[in-house]
Design an enzyme around this catalytic site. Structure first.
Site, PDB file in Angstrom:
ATOM      1  N   SER A  15      -1.979 -50.407 -25.125  1.00  0.00           N
ATOM      2  CA  SER A  15      -1.355 -50.291 -26.456  1.00  0.00           C
ATOM      3  C   SER A  15      -1.287 -48.823 -26.899  1.00  0.00           C
ATOM      4  O   SER A  15      -0.334 -48.418 -27.575  1.00  0.00           O
ATOM      5  CB  SER A  15      -2.087 -51.143 -27.492  1.00  0.00           C
ATOM      6  N   ASN A  16      -2.255 -48.013 -26.492  1.00  0.00           N
ATOM      7  CA  ASN A  16      -2.175 -46.578 -26.825  1.00  0.00           C
ATOM      8  C   ASN A  16      -1.077 -45.883 -26.032  1.00  0.00           C
ATOM      9  O   ASN A  16      -0.405 -44.983 -26.552  1.00  0.00           O
ATOM     10  CB  ASN A  16      -3.523 -45.892 -26.595  1.00  0.00           C
ATOM     11  N   ARG A  93     -12.368 -44.681 -15.787  1.00  0.00           N
ATOM     12  CA  ARG A  93     -12.837 -43.939 -14.630  1.00  0.00           C
ATOM     13  C   ARG A  93     -13.158 -42.510 -15.074  1.00  0.00           C
ATOM     14  O   ARG A  93     -12.447 -41.956 -15.922  1.00  0.00           O
ATOM     15  CB  ARG A  93     -11.688 -43.930 -13.613  1.00  0.00           C
ATOM     16  N   ILE A  95     -13.118 -38.661 -14.794  1.00  0.00           N
ATOM     17  CA  ILE A  95     -12.235 -37.678 -14.143  1.00  0.00           C
ATOM     18  C   ILE A  95     -13.099 -36.723 -13.307  1.00  0.00           C
ATOM     19  O   ILE A  95     -14.127 -36.219 -13.779  1.00  0.00           O
ATOM     20  CB  ILE A  95     -11.435 -36.901 -15.213  1.00  0.00           C
ATOM     21  N   HIS A 111     -11.609 -42.421 -27.739  1.00  0.00           N
ATOM     22  CA  HIS A 111     -12.835 -43.225 -27.621  1.00  0.00           C
ATOM     23  C   HIS A 111     -13.058 -43.957 -28.946  1.00  0.00           C
ATOM     24  O   HIS A 111     -12.946 -43.355 -30.018  1.00  0.00           O
ATOM     25  CB  HIS A 111     -14.013 -42.291 -27.327  1.00  0.00           C
TER      26      HIS A 111
HETATM   27  C1  GRF Z   1      -9.092 -48.122 -26.723  1.00  0.00           C
HETATM   28  O1  GRF Z   1      -9.898 -48.766 -27.663  1.00  0.00           O
HETATM   29  C2  GRF Z   1      -9.630 -46.761 -26.405  1.00  0.00           C
HETATM   30  O2  GRF Z   1     -10.310 -46.175 -27.457  1.00  0.00           O
HETATM   31  C3  GRF Z   1     -10.579 -47.053 -25.275  1.00  0.00           C
HETATM   32  O3  GRF Z   1      -9.969 -48.068 -24.534  1.00  0.00           O
HETATM   33  C4  GRF Z   1      -9.125 -48.823 -25.390  1.00  0.00           C
HETATM   34  C5  GRF Z   1      -7.777 -48.892 -24.739  1.00  0.00           C
HETATM   35  O4  GRF Z   1      -6.911 -49.776 -25.404  1.00  0.00           O
HETATM   36  N1  GRF Z   1     -10.853 -45.850 -24.525  1.00  0.00           N
HETATM   37  P1  GRF Z   1      -5.391 -49.899 -24.950  1.00  0.00           P
HETATM   38  O5  GRF Z   1      -5.406 -50.208 -23.440  1.00  0.00           O
HETATM   39  O6  GRF Z   1      -4.706 -48.606 -25.214  1.00  0.00           O
HETATM   40  O7  GRF Z   1      -4.823 -51.021 -25.722  1.00  0.00           O
END
Ligand code: GRF
Length: 190
Positions: A15-16, A93, A95, A111
């Site tokens: 989703s990000n 993972r 880096i 995070h």
């Molecule tokens: C997010 O909550 C991010 O903070 C963490 O992993 C999650 C990823 O969510 N590192 P998405 O795959 O982007 O929906």
């Protein structure tokens, strides 16, 4: 001047990834997502990338003798696409030094906690177990430490309940705003 080029690394839902692509397409972020990298072939992020028309690299780490080997393979793709900035978004993972040395100050991570609290896996679960009343999200530079690089942007979320799904929905919604903002802070420096 041509737009800066971003690669997003993700292992899961993505989703990000989608929020960053959207911000670039809509012009909120003056950059272009040129590559989606996943270490979990078939993860939902690959559907999102296909829909958005973003080229993908899908690989299985266990097909390579070492982290250095698969990071060299990734570097080949990153160089081919002339990537300026790597955004980790749920990339499960650590880096390695190969990528860290090739992209100093050019790898970001998001995070789901107010770092330096609750580093590592399941930050939301850790915070819930602690009973915190203010949760949050951090975007930071990636260095050799676990969730330890310099902080770029943070947002706090007040929540007094204990429904994990509700909380995670709030956290994700905030992440989708914060990551593009953090990228905008970094772009002029690279
Ligand atoms: C997010 O909550 C991010 O903070 C963490 O992993 C999650 C990823 O969510 N590192 P998405 O795959 O982007 O929906």
């Amino acid at each position: 001047m041509s737009k800066k080029k971003i690669a997003v690394f993700a292992s899961g839902n993505g989703s990000n990834f989608e929020a960053i692509v959207k911000a670039c397409v809509e012009g909120t972020v003056d950059a272009e997502v040129v590559l989606c990298v996943t270490d979990r072939p078939g993860a939902y992020v690959t559907e999102r990338a296909a829909r958005a028309g973003v080229p993908m690299v899908e690989f299985r780490p266990k097909d390579y003798p070492s982290k250095r080997d698969f990071e060299l393979m990734l570097m080949h793709h990153l160089e081919e696409k002339e990537v300026d900035l790597i955004c980790l978004a749920g990339y499960m993972r650590i880096i390695g030094e190969t990528l860290l040395e090739a992209y100093p100050g050019r790898i970001l991570n998001i995070h789901p906690s107010l770092l330096p609290a609750f580093r590592g896996a399941d930050a939301v679960g850790q915070a819930l177990a602690y009973g915190v009343k203010v949760y949050g999200v951090t975007v930071h530079y990636v260095d050799a430490t676990l969730d330890g690089g310099k902080i770029i942007a943070q947002a706090a979320i007040s929540y007094e309940g204990n429904d994990r799904d509700d909380l995670e929905a709030m956290i994700h919604a905030r992440e989708h705003i914060l990551y593009p903002e953090a990228i905008n802070r970094v772009l002029p420096t690279i």
